[in-house]
Design a protein around this motif. Sequence first.
Motif, PDB file in Angstrom:
ATOM      1  N   TRP A 158       0.842  -1.202   0.000  1.00  0.00           N
ATOM      2  CA  TRP A 158       0.000   0.000   0.000  1.00  0.00           C
ATOM      3  C   TRP A 158       0.875   1.248   0.000  1.00  0.00           C
ATOM      4  O   TRP A 158       1.890   1.296   0.713  1.00  0.00           O
ATOM      5  CB  TRP A 158      -0.921   0.013   1.240  1.00  0.00           C
ATOM      6  CG  TRP A 158      -2.013  -1.016   1.189  1.00  0.00           C
ATOM      7  CD1 TRP A 158      -2.208  -1.950   0.205  1.00  0.00           C
ATOM      8  CD2 TRP A 158      -3.053  -1.214   2.154  1.00  0.00           C
ATOM      9  NE1 TRP A 158      -3.316  -2.721   0.508  1.00  0.00           N
ATOM     10  CE2 TRP A 158      -3.856  -2.290   1.686  1.00  0.00           C
ATOM     11  CE3 TRP A 158      -3.390  -0.589   3.355  1.00  0.00           C
ATOM     12  CZ2 TRP A 158      -4.972  -2.749   2.394  1.00  0.00           C
ATOM     13  CZ3 TRP A 158      -4.498  -1.039   4.067  1.00  0.00           C
ATOM     14  CH2 TRP A 158      -5.283  -2.105   3.580  1.00  0.00           C
ATOM     15  N   GLU A 159       0.428   2.244  -0.741  1.00  0.00           N
ATOM     16  CA  GLU A 159       1.180   3.500  -0.858  1.00  0.00           C
ATOM     17  C   GLU A 159       0.780   4.467   0.261  1.00  0.00           C
ATOM     18  O   GLU A 159       0.210   5.536   0.015  1.00  0.00           O
ATOM     19  CB  GLU A 159       0.956   4.132  -2.229  1.00  0.00           C
ATOM     20  CG  GLU A 159       1.444   3.275  -3.388  1.00  0.00           C
ATOM     21  CD  GLU A 159       2.923   2.922  -3.281  1.00  0.00           C
ATOM     22  OE1 GLU A 159       3.721   3.829  -3.015  1.00  0.00           O
ATOM     23  OE2 GLU A 159       3.262   1.735  -3.435  1.00  0.00           O
ATOM     24  N   CYS A 160       1.044   4.058   1.483  1.00  0.00           N
ATOM     25  CA  CYS A 160       0.833   4.942   2.637  1.00  0.00           C
ATOM     26  C   CYS A 160       1.747   4.469   3.756  1.00  0.00           C
ATOM     27  O   CYS A 160       2.262   3.349   3.713  1.00  0.00           O
ATOM     28  CB  CYS A 160      -0.626   4.907   3.105  1.00  0.00           C
ATOM     29  SG  CYS A 160      -1.156   3.324   3.782  1.00  0.00           S
ATOM     30  N   SER A 161       1.950   5.330   4.738  1.00  0.00           N
ATOM     31  CA  SER A 161       2.755   4.918   5.886  1.00  0.00           C
ATOM     32  C   SER A 161       2.084   3.749   6.594  1.00  0.00           C
ATOM     33  O   SER A 161       0.855   3.712   6.729  1.00  0.00           O
ATOM     34  CB  SER A 161       2.904   6.091   6.858  1.00  0.00           C
ATOM     35  OG  SER A 161       3.404   5.621   8.099  1.00  0.00           O
ATOM     36  N   TYR A 162       2.895   2.819   7.089  1.00  0.00           N
ATOM     37  CA  TYR A 162       2.341   1.695   7.868  1.00  0.00           C
ATOM     38  C   TYR A 162       1.588   2.220   9.095  1.00  0.00           C
ATOM     39  O   TYR A 162       0.711   1.549   9.632  1.00  0.00           O
ATOM     40  CB  TYR A 162       3.465   0.734   8.301  1.00  0.00           C
ATOM     41  CG  TYR A 162       4.297   1.256   9.446  1.00  0.00           C
ATOM     42  CD1 TYR A 162       5.230   2.281   9.268  1.00  0.00           C
ATOM     43  CD2 TYR A 162       4.121   0.766  10.742  1.00  0.00           C
ATOM     44  CE1 TYR A 162       5.960   2.787  10.314  1.00  0.00           C
ATOM     45  CE2 TYR A 162       4.850   1.268  11.801  1.00  0.00           C
ATOM     46  CZ  TYR A 162       5.766   2.271  11.586  1.00  0.00           C
ATOM     47  OH  TYR A 162       6.472   2.778  12.647  1.00  0.00           O
ATOM     48  N   ARG A 163       1.914   3.453   9.517  1.00  0.00           N
ATOM     49  CA  ARG A 163       1.275   3.995  10.724  1.00  0.00           C
ATOM     50  C   ARG A 163      -0.217   4.192  10.494  1.00  0.00           C
ATOM     51  O   ARG A 163      -1.014   4.080  11.420  1.00  0.00           O
ATOM     52  CB  ARG A 163       1.954   5.313  11.124  1.00  0.00           C
ATOM     53  CG  ARG A 163       3.420   5.090  11.479  1.00  0.00           C
ATOM     54  CD  ARG A 163       4.165   6.393  11.678  1.00  0.00           C
ATOM     55  NE  ARG A 163       3.714   7.094  12.878  1.00  0.00           N
ATOM     56  CZ  ARG A 163       4.211   8.255  13.264  1.00  0.00           C
ATOM     57  NH1 ARG A 163       5.153   8.848  12.546  1.00  0.00           N
ATOM     58  NH2 ARG A 163       3.764   8.832  14.354  1.00  0.00           N
ATOM     59  N   TYR A 164      -0.609   4.486   9.247  1.00  0.00           N
ATOM     60  CA  TYR A 164      -2.034   4.619   8.955  1.00  0.00           C
ATOM     61  C   TYR A 164      -2.744   3.270   9.043  1.00  0.00           C
ATOM     62  O   TYR A 164      -3.926   3.200   9.369  1.00  0.00           O
ATOM     63  CB  TYR A 164      -2.243   5.216   7.556  1.00  0.00           C
ATOM     64  CG  TYR A 164      -1.907   6.687   7.452  1.00  0.00           C
ATOM     65  CD1 TYR A 164      -1.451   7.398   8.541  1.00  0.00           C
ATOM     66  CD2 TYR A 164      -2.062   7.355   6.250  1.00  0.00           C
ATOM     67  CE1 TYR A 164      -1.140   8.738   8.443  1.00  0.00           C
ATOM     68  CE2 TYR A 164      -1.761   8.706   6.138  1.00  0.00           C
ATOM     69  CZ  TYR A 164      -1.299   9.389   7.243  1.00  0.00           C
ATOM     70  OH  TYR A 164      -1.005  10.714   7.143  1.00  0.00           O
ATOM     71  N   VAL A 165      -2.016   2.232   8.738  1.00  0.00           N
ATOM     72  CA  VAL A 165      -2.620   0.884   8.829  1.00  0.00           C
ATOM     73  C   VAL A 165      -2.840   0.524  10.302  1.00  0.00           C
ATOM     74  O   VAL A 165      -3.888   0.002  10.678  1.00  0.00           O
ATOM     75  CB  VAL A 165      -1.722  -0.158   8.126  1.00  0.00           C
ATOM     76  CG1 VAL A 165      -2.337  -1.551   8.212  1.00  0.00           C
ATOM     77  CG2 VAL A 165      -1.479   0.240   6.674  1.00  0.00           C
ATOM     78  N   TYR A 166      -1.875   0.851  11.130  1.00  0.00           N
ATOM     79  CA  TYR A 166      -2.058   0.630  12.574  1.00  0.00           C
ATOM     80  C   TYR A 166      -3.239   1.452  13.094  1.00  0.00           C
ATOM     81  O   TYR A 166      -4.065   0.960  13.870  1.00  0.00           O
ATOM     82  CB  TYR A 166      -0.810   1.051  13.354  1.00  0.00           C
ATOM     83  CG  TYR A 166       0.366   0.093  13.292  1.00  0.00           C
ATOM     84  CD1 TYR A 166       0.257  -1.179  12.748  1.00  0.00           C
ATOM     85  CD2 TYR A 166       1.595   0.470  13.815  1.00  0.00           C
ATOM     86  CE1 TYR A 166       1.351  -2.033  12.712  1.00  0.00           C
ATOM     87  CE2 TYR A 166       2.693  -0.380  13.786  1.00  0.00           C
ATOM     88  CZ  TYR A 166       2.557  -1.630  13.230  1.00  0.00           C
ATOM     89  OH  TYR A 166       3.624  -2.467  13.208  1.00  0.00           O
ATOM     90  N   ASP A 167      -3.288   2.726  12.706  1.00  0.00           N
ATOM     91  CA  ASP A 167      -4.406   3.580  13.132  1.00  0.00           C
ATOM     92  C   ASP A 167      -5.739   2.935  12.733  1.00  0.00           C
ATOM     93  O   ASP A 167      -6.694   2.907  13.512  1.00  0.00           O
ATOM     94  CB  ASP A 167      -4.330   4.961  12.472  1.00  0.00           C
ATOM     95  CG  ASP A 167      -3.232   5.848  13.048  1.00  0.00           C
ATOM     96  OD1 ASP A 167      -2.662   5.490  14.086  1.00  0.00           O
ATOM     97  OD2 ASP A 167      -2.962   6.907  12.447  1.00  0.00           O
ATOM     98  N   ASN A 168      -5.777   2.435  11.536  1.00  0.00           N
ATOM     99  CA  ASN A 168      -7.006   1.844  11.000  1.00  0.00           C
ATOM    100  C   ASN A 168      -7.431   0.617  11.814  1.00  0.00           C
ATOM    101  O   ASN A 168      -8.608   0.414  12.111  1.00  0.00           O
ATOM    102  CB  ASN A 168      -6.763   1.469   9.535  1.00  0.00           C
ATOM    103  CG  ASN A 168      -8.035   1.116   8.802  1.00  0.00           C
ATOM    104  OD1 ASN A 168      -8.997   1.872   8.815  1.00  0.00           O
ATOM    105  ND2 ASN A 168      -8.052  -0.038   8.156  1.00  0.00           N
ATOM    106  N   PHE A 169      -6.448  -0.180  12.196  1.00  0.00           N
ATOM    107  CA  PHE A 169      -6.746  -1.351  13.030  1.00  0.00           C
ATOM    108  C   PHE A 169      -7.313  -0.924  14.389  1.00  0.00           C
ATOM    109  O   PHE A 169      -8.213  -1.562  14.920  1.00  0.00           O
ATOM    110  CB  PHE A 169      -5.466  -2.146  13.305  1.00  0.00           C
ATOM    111  CG  PHE A 169      -5.142  -3.181  12.275  1.00  0.00           C
ATOM    112  CD1 PHE A 169      -6.056  -4.167  11.929  1.00  0.00           C
ATOM    113  CD2 PHE A 169      -3.902  -3.212  11.664  1.00  0.00           C
ATOM    114  CE1 PHE A 169      -5.750  -5.141  10.998  1.00  0.00           C
ATOM    115  CE2 PHE A 169      -3.586  -4.172  10.716  1.00  0.00           C
ATOM    116  CZ  PHE A 169      -4.508  -5.140  10.387  1.00  0.00           C
ATOM    117  N   ALA A 170      -6.741   0.137  14.935  1.00  0.00           N
ATOM    118  CA  ALA A 170      -7.117   0.545  16.294  1.00  0.00           C
ATOM    119  C   ALA A 170      -8.415   1.355  16.314  1.00  0.00           C
ATOM    120  O   ALA A 170      -8.765   1.939  17.331  1.00  0.00           O
ATOM    121  CB  ALA A 170      -5.972   1.350  16.924  1.00  0.00           C
ATOM    122  N   ASP A 171      -9.116   1.336  15.204  1.00  0.00           N
ATOM    123  CA  ASP A 171     -10.323   2.160  15.029  1.00  0.00           C
ATOM    124  C   ASP A 171     -11.467   1.285  14.492  1.00  0.00           C
ATOM    125  O   ASP A 171     -11.851   1.390  13.324  1.00  0.00           O
ATOM    126  CB  ASP A 171      -9.961   3.303  14.048  1.00  0.00           C
ATOM    127  CG  ASP A 171     -11.177   3.957  13.420  1.00  0.00           C
ATOM    128  OD1 ASP A 171     -12.232   4.022  14.075  1.00  0.00           O
ATOM    129  OD2 ASP A 171     -11.064   4.406  12.262  1.00  0.00           O
TER     130      ASP A 171
END
Length: 345
Positions: A158-171
């Motif tokens: 995915w063309e985004c920071s992995y941090r956005y994926v973590y945020d998405n999981f935690a939401d």
Amino acid sequence: MSSVDKERVEDRLTAGILGQWYAVAKSVEVRRDKPRAVKALGRQLVLWRDRAGRLHCLEDYCPHRGARLSRGEVNHDDISCRYHGVTLDGSGTIVRVPAMPGCALEGRKAVDSYAVIEANDGIFVYFPSKEKPAPPELKLPAEFSDPAWSSFLCMGRWECSYRYVYDNFADPMHACYLHANSFTLAFGAKQDVMQIEKHDDGFTVARLEQKDVNLDWTHVVLDGTQVYCRLDIPYPQAAGPGGPFRIIGYATPVDDKSCMVFFWRFRRLGGIARESWRFLYRATLEARHWHVLEQDREMLTHIPADAHKREMLYQHDVGVARMRRMLSQQVNSQLAAEDSVRMAV
Ligand code: FES
Ligand SMILES: [Fe+2]
């Protein structure tokens, strides 16, 4: 902490926390006869299998003149550079310079080697830190080794920071909005309050009023050696036998703007039910799951890289805030340890 320190924490977080194991590839991507290039945490790596099928991982760099080892070939248990044939073993030591037998380079440890673990169709690599140069034990999710669970691994870049994926999981609350038109995530109330439960190895963020209806909770594991998330999606009867669909997700930074995502999709069943679910999954369900994941990917890859500078969080972001805080704490202690080593030298 000064703003400079905050910047260092941000930079390290964006690049990827060291001293952790990361998922870097699917097992099937590394064939017996061919090296495989992988980029993670900004580093170019090469993976290959020896004659026993065991994996090795080195910096993807030939010590002779810098060619990519992944363009070379597997030579018995070792890897040979295609440019002039220099051959290295799994520890990064030059074992042969075929153009010049007896060359003084033979026996020299020349490039970094990385510890590798293969589990449940996935490959994990350890990225050492100054405070933890040796790989700690990787406690993989219990589902990986429990034969009651059947799984498929899917992976994407995915063309985004992995941090956005973590945020998405935690939401978890995003599911009933973003995925409202999906096969499994269209149900339940659109309003709720989120709550946090602390665990020794992380936390669970859950909806207060709703359980087992939609994506109602996420278990975030940050045990100091890895980060992953676990969640359940209740499944309709039409999806075949078995209880909820469980997802274990890992995200790995490739660089500051892109990442790899790994989703293990589980169901707990045995015998004929297991086979019929696996058939159904391949025939119809997998495409539906990709459709849902595409909604996440599409949303995350269009969030600006500096969105955190003007976010307006509200109560539902308690999981996101907790996740970020715990990651920052890990980076803080990592940077403090690096500083104390530097001072002692
Ligand atoms: S650059 Fe690899 S052998 Fe020369
Ligand atoms: Fe989602």
